[in-house]
Design an enzyme around this catalytic site. Structure first.
Site, mmCIF file in Angstrom:
data_model
loop_
_atom_site.group_PDB
_atom_site.id
_atom_site.type_symbol
_atom_site.label_atom_id
_atom_site.label_comp_id
_atom_site.label_asym_id
_atom_site.label_seq_id
_atom_site.Cartn_x
_atom_site.Cartn_y
_atom_site.Cartn_z
ATOM 1 N N CYS A 296 47.488 -6.575 3.576
ATOM 2 C CA CYS A 296 46.384 -6.849 2.642
ATOM 3 C C CYS A 296 45.558 -8.058 3.088
ATOM 4 C CB CYS A 296 46.909 -7.051 1.223
ATOM 5 S SG CYS A 296 47.766 -8.609 0.957
ATOM 6 N N CYS B 194 47.098 -11.457 2.313
ATOM 7 C CA CYS B 194 48.212 -11.776 3.210
ATOM 8 C C CYS B 194 47.691 -12.287 4.551
ATOM 9 C CB CYS B 194 49.083 -10.548 3.426
ATOM 10 S SG CYS B 194 49.994 -10.006 1.960
#
Length: 77
Positions: free
Chosen positions: A10, A13
């Site tokens: 993501c 992240c």
């Protein structure tokens, strides 16, 4: 110092991982920064919310995309 960034693919992240790398570089810290993407290892660490930051085996943040200043404060502790 060992720093683990527990992530998936993501955007939050990826951003946390890049922020940690920048903080380590700016602070001149001698650290081993590991990007952990294995869900099995992440779950085994007891973390269920990503991204997460682990410093020297201690989970110091989870489920938040930290700012550069926040990461630097955590690294100073």
């Amino acid at each position: 110092m060992k720093i683990e960034v527990l992530v998936t693919g993501c955007a939050g992240c990826r951003a946390l991982y890049e922020t940690v790398l920048k903080a380590v570089e700016e602070m001149g810290i001698d650290a081993d920064v590991v990007k952990e993407e294995s869900l099995e290892r992440i779950i085994a660490s007891g973390v269920m919310t990503l991204p997460a930051l682990v410093i020297n085996g201690k989970v110091v943040s989870k489920g938040r995309r930290l700012s550069l200043d926040e990461v630097k404060r955590l690294l100073n502790n």
